[in-house]
Design a protein around this motif. Structure first.
Motif, PDB file in Angstrom:
ATOM      1  N   GLY B  66     -80.999 -46.708  60.497  1.00 12.94           N
ATOM      2  CA  GLY B  66     -80.705 -45.696  59.488  1.00 12.94           C
ATOM      3  C   GLY B  66     -80.386 -44.366  60.106  1.00 12.94           C
ATOM      4  O   GLY B  66     -81.106 -43.867  60.970  1.00 12.94           O
ATOM      5  N   PRO B  67     -79.256 -43.744  59.698  1.00 16.31           N
ATOM      6  CA  PRO B  67     -78.910 -42.438  60.260  1.00 16.31           C
ATOM      7  C   PRO B  67     -79.847 -41.361  59.717  1.00 16.31           C
ATOM      8  O   PRO B  67     -80.395 -41.505  58.626  1.00 16.31           O
ATOM      9  N   TYR B  80     -74.107 -41.647  47.705  1.00 21.10           N
ATOM     10  CA  TYR B  80     -74.626 -42.966  48.080  1.00 21.10           C
ATOM     11  C   TYR B  80     -75.534 -43.557  46.996  1.00 21.10           C
ATOM     12  O   TYR B  80     -75.589 -44.771  46.823  1.00 21.10           O
ATOM     13  N   VAL B 179     -67.440 -36.660  52.389  1.00 20.30           N
ATOM     14  CA  VAL B 179     -68.504 -37.346  53.143  1.00 20.30           C
ATOM     15  C   VAL B 179     -67.916 -38.365  54.114  1.00 20.30           C
ATOM     16  O   VAL B 179     -68.346 -38.477  55.260  1.00 20.30           O
ATOM     17  N   GLY B 180     -66.914 -39.117  53.685  1.00 14.22           N
ATOM     18  CA  GLY B 180     -66.365 -40.199  54.499  1.00 14.22           C
ATOM     19  C   GLY B 180     -67.344 -41.348  54.617  1.00 14.22           C
ATOM     20  O   GLY B 180     -67.897 -41.593  55.676  1.00 14.22           O
ATOM     21  N   PRO B 181     -67.616 -42.085  53.512  1.00 12.39           N
ATOM     22  CA  PRO B 181     -68.613 -43.159  53.582  1.00 12.39           C
ATOM     23  C   PRO B 181     -68.121 -44.337  54.426  1.00 12.39           C
ATOM     24  O   PRO B 181     -66.915 -44.584  54.523  1.00 12.39           O
ATOM     25  N   TYR B 182     -69.092 -45.032  55.010  1.00 11.14           N
ATOM     26  CA  TYR B 182     -68.844 -46.220  55.839  1.00 11.14           C
ATOM     27  C   TYR B 182     -67.758 -45.922  56.872  1.00 11.14           C
ATOM     28  O   TYR B 182     -67.939 -45.049  57.700  1.00 11.14           O
ATOM     29  N   LEU B 183     -66.596 -46.616  56.827  1.00  9.14           N
ATOM     30  CA  LEU B 183     -65.597 -46.451  57.887  1.00  9.14           C
ATOM     31  C   LEU B 183     -64.517 -45.430  57.539  1.00  9.14           C
ATOM     32  O   LEU B 183     -63.586 -45.218  58.298  1.00  9.14           O
ATOM     33  N   MET B 184     -64.648 -44.792  56.367  1.00  9.65           N
ATOM     34  CA  MET B 184     -63.620 -43.832  55.953  1.00  9.65           C
ATOM     35  C   MET B 184     -63.804 -42.518  56.704  1.00  9.65           C
ATOM     36  O   MET B 184     -64.914 -42.042  56.852  1.00  9.65           O
ATOM     37  N   PRO B 185     -62.698 -41.945  57.225  1.00  9.87           N
ATOM     38  CA  PRO B 185     -62.835 -40.630  57.838  1.00  9.87           C
ATOM     39  C   PRO B 185     -63.152 -39.586  56.781  1.00  9.87           C
ATOM     40  O   PRO B 185     -62.811 -39.750  55.617  1.00  9.87           O
ATOM     41  N   LYS B 186     -63.824 -38.515  57.202  1.00  8.90           N
ATOM     42  CA  LYS B 186     -64.072 -37.456  56.218  1.00  8.90           C
ATOM     43  C   LYS B 186     -63.004 -36.384  56.358  1.00  8.90           C
ATOM     44  O   LYS B 186     -62.418 -36.215  57.432  1.00  8.90           O
ATOM     45  N   PHE B 187     -62.740 -35.695  55.254  1.00 10.65           N
ATOM     46  CA  PHE B 187     -61.687 -34.683  55.251  1.00 10.65           C
ATOM     47  C   PHE B 187     -62.302 -33.338  54.912  1.00 10.65           C
ATOM     48  O   PHE B 187     -62.884 -33.168  53.848  1.00 10.65           O
ATOM     49  N   SER B 188     -62.157 -32.404  55.840  1.00  9.11           N
ATOM     50  CA  SER B 188     -62.745 -31.085  55.620  1.00  9.11           C
ATOM     51  C   SER B 188     -61.822 -30.249  54.734  1.00  9.11           C
ATOM     52  O   SER B 188     -60.707 -30.659  54.405  1.00  9.11           O
ATOM     53  N   GLN B 191     -58.351 -29.662  55.965  1.00  9.56           N
ATOM     54  CA  GLN B 191     -57.344 -30.716  55.823  1.00  9.56           C
ATOM     55  C   GLN B 191     -56.924 -30.899  54.374  1.00  9.56           C
ATOM     56  O   GLN B 191     -55.756 -31.038  54.068  1.00  9.56           O
TER      57      GLN B 191
END
Lengths: 345, 251
Positions: B66-67, B80, B179-188, B191
């Motif tokens: 767990g992170p 989540y 947030v970019g859950p799981y394998l999705m990149p997050k976008f600040s 961007q």
């Protein structure tokens, strides 16, 4: 002196050829039947030289249209090229069809014979049919000429259909694949032309960058930029100083078929999730950005070319030189050479 | 082992009645109790996470499950929990959009507790009404369509599924982008600005109920397949009629 003699020899040769051609032409006319002609089955029709000329003209037209296809194809940037190609090919087939139509309608006798068909394998009937077919062609007086015309049309069409295979790859001129706008000192800018500063690049996301003062349309210009913790990177030893602050840049053009590498797979919790990867959405070629763009999945045959980076005193990212390999899809013979810096843009 | 894991996960997922305070507001105290009951075994005490080197180990005696949650803020916690991604069914599998075992009030309590662990981004407030769908489509094509498809039906990346967005609420879409859950990149925000995010949310909201011309769901081009089937049947009938007429003429 020797010049005169040569001229004389040439004249002699020409004379011999002329005589041979004359004999051939005259001989064709007076061909005697070798055996007594059997009784005709098909009524003897009138020869129709006009129809023959028409057929010949149509066949040559088809050949011209097919040649036109090749001509249009050989232009690189022609407006409505596809439409012209379709037109030429369609015309060629239409003229060929018209020629066959004229032959069927006006040159071949189409006698209708109504009779009960005997069981198959009837030697007499077969002979009759063979004779019938032979005699149907009696009206042709210029058979060989027409055959030659047909051969020309079909040959030209065949060539027109084969020529597009050249598009499978550039055979001779592969230099553009090795020329990119990147050279030492060139800045990375975003779509709006704003330079990328090292401090603004975040981890867990990806950016698209272009070469400063160069066309964005150029194959070698677009980059995909990702940032990692330096400890996460496992670049080959000679590329150690290519990633300042853990920022790596790769060509955005997939090495498989040249699509844009538009997907970035970022694990949220790397311990239980698949590792980071750059993915091409066309055929799912998957590259490992932490290991110099190596292929970890998919049809791509070679790594994504990496661009060495450095940070200038103002904090902006700049190229240290050109890519680690040729940019773009992998044509025949493109894999071997290292890229060179093309003419300045 | 997977079966055992799943059993434990299900057991953990059942919310206890002890933590629920009927009618009460979202209190950090209640959230802490719920956290201790449902989250602590993976995310560690006080959201410190269970990494490969931490001691004691996490659920089922495994390290690194767990992170850490310090500083993720209300944004990530709300995403989540409301999507049902957490509590996780299987730590080795991609979380899917499911019905959360917690009720709204329990989620609010948990979110309040997680956001109290460290300074982090709040729950975003997207305003899709103030934006243009066409601009959203363009931005969605640029940033999202590579994985989620241009109609937001979802797609695939190697080793993962890009989920369809039809179940996602406006807030969840805005959260996922940041947030970019799981394998999705997050976008600040650098961007995708908040303004652009509004447009993207507006487009996704529209894509849930696009203009439909009826018929089978084949690119929403109208009842084309039905038409083809009708033609096929009509052709068969036509042949039958021809045969009937021909037979009559013959007789």
């Amino acid at each position: 002196m020797s010049g005169d003699r040569e001229e004389g020899a040439q004249l002699n040769a020409l004379k011999r050829w002329a005589i041979a051609a004359g004999v051939l032409l005259l001989g064709r006319k007076r061909r005697r039947p070798l055996v007594a002609e059997p009784e005709r089955l098909v009524e003897a029709g009138q020869p129709d030289p006009r129809a023959e000329w028409l057929v010949l003209a149509l066949l040559l037209g088809a050949a011209c249209a097919a040649a036109g296809f090749i001509a249009v194809y050989s232009f690189n940037h022609l407006e409505h090229q596809t439409q012209y190609l379709g037109l030429a090919l369609g015309l060629a087939f239409a003229l060929l069809g018209a020629a066959l139509g004229v032959i069927g309608k006006r040159l071949v006798d189409d006698e209708e014979h109504e009779e009960e068909y005997p069981l198959p394998r009837h030697p007499e009937a077969e002979e009759e049919i063979a004779q019938l077919v032979q005699e149907s062609g009696d009206r042709f007086t210029r058979k060989r000429l027409l055959l030659a015309g047909g051969g020309t049309a079909v040959g030209a069409l065949g060539a027109a259909l084969v020529v597009p295979a050249l598009s499978l790859g550039p055979f001779l001129d592969t230099d553009p694949f090795y020329e990119t706008p990147w050279r030492r000192g060139r800045r990375l800018v975003d779509e709006a032309g704003k330079p990328f500063l090292l401090d603004e690049i975040e981890t867990e996301t990806f950016y698209t960058a272009y070469a400063d003062r160069a066309s964005k349309e150029e194959l070698g210009s677009p980059l995909v930029v990702v940032r990692f913790e330096p400890s996460q990177l496992h670049l080959p030893s000679q590329r150690r100083d290519w990633a300042p602050g853990g920022v790596v840049a790769y060509s955005k053009i997939c090495t498989h078929a040249g699509c844009a590498v538009a997907l970035y797979r970022k694990p949220t919790f790397p311990l239980v999730e698949p590792g980071p990867a750059l993915v091409c959405p066309c055929h799912y070629s998957t590259f490992d950005p932490t290991r110099g763009g190596n292929v970890i999945f998919g049809p791509a045959g070679r790594p994504l070319p990496q661009l060495p980076l450095y940070v200038d005193p103002s904090g902006a990212l700049r190229a240290r030189g050109n890519f680690s390999g040729p940019v773009g899809p992998s044509w025949w013979g493109v894999r071997m050479r290292k890229p060179s810096t093309g003419p300045s843009t | 082992m997977k079966k055992a894991l799943a059993t434990v996960a299900v057991a953990l997922a059942l919310p206890g009645a002890a933590g629920a305070q009927p009618g009460g507001g979202a209190s950090v105290e209640q959230g802490k109790e719920l956290y201790a009951e449902h989250c602590l075994s993976c995310h560690g005490p006080n959201g410190s996470g269970v990494t490969s080197t931490s001691h004691p180990t996490g659920a089922l005696g495994l390290h690194g499950l767990g992170p850490p949650l310090k500083g993720v803020g209300a944004q990530a916690a709300d995403f989540y929990l409301t999507t049902g991604y957490m509590p996780l069914q299987d730590p080795y599998d991609q979380p899917r959009h499911t019905q959360s075992p917690f009720n709204k009030q329990e989620i609010a309590a948990l979110v309040a507790y997680v956001s109290s662990l460290g300074k982090g981004p709040p729950i975003p407030k997207p305003e899709p009404k103030r934006s243009e769908i066409s601009r959203g489509l363009q931005l969605f094509t640029d940033h999202c369509a590579g994985c989620h498809q241009v109609v937001a039906e979802g797609g695939y990346v190697p080793n993962a599924v890009a989920p369809p967005l039809h179940q996602a609420t406006a807030v969840q879409i805005a959260e996922a982008v940041r947030v970019g859950p799981y394998l999705m990149p997050k976008f600040s925000e650098g961007q995708i600005s908040d303004d652009e995010l509004n447009a993207i949310v507006a487009y996704v909201e529209w894509a849930k109920h696009p203009d439909d011309r009826g018929g089978w769901n084949l690119g929403r081009i109208g009842p084309v397949p039905e038409g083809l089937v009708t033609w096929l049947m009509a052709a068969v009938v036509l042949i039958g009629v021809c045969l009937a007429i021909g037979r009559r003429a013959h007789n």
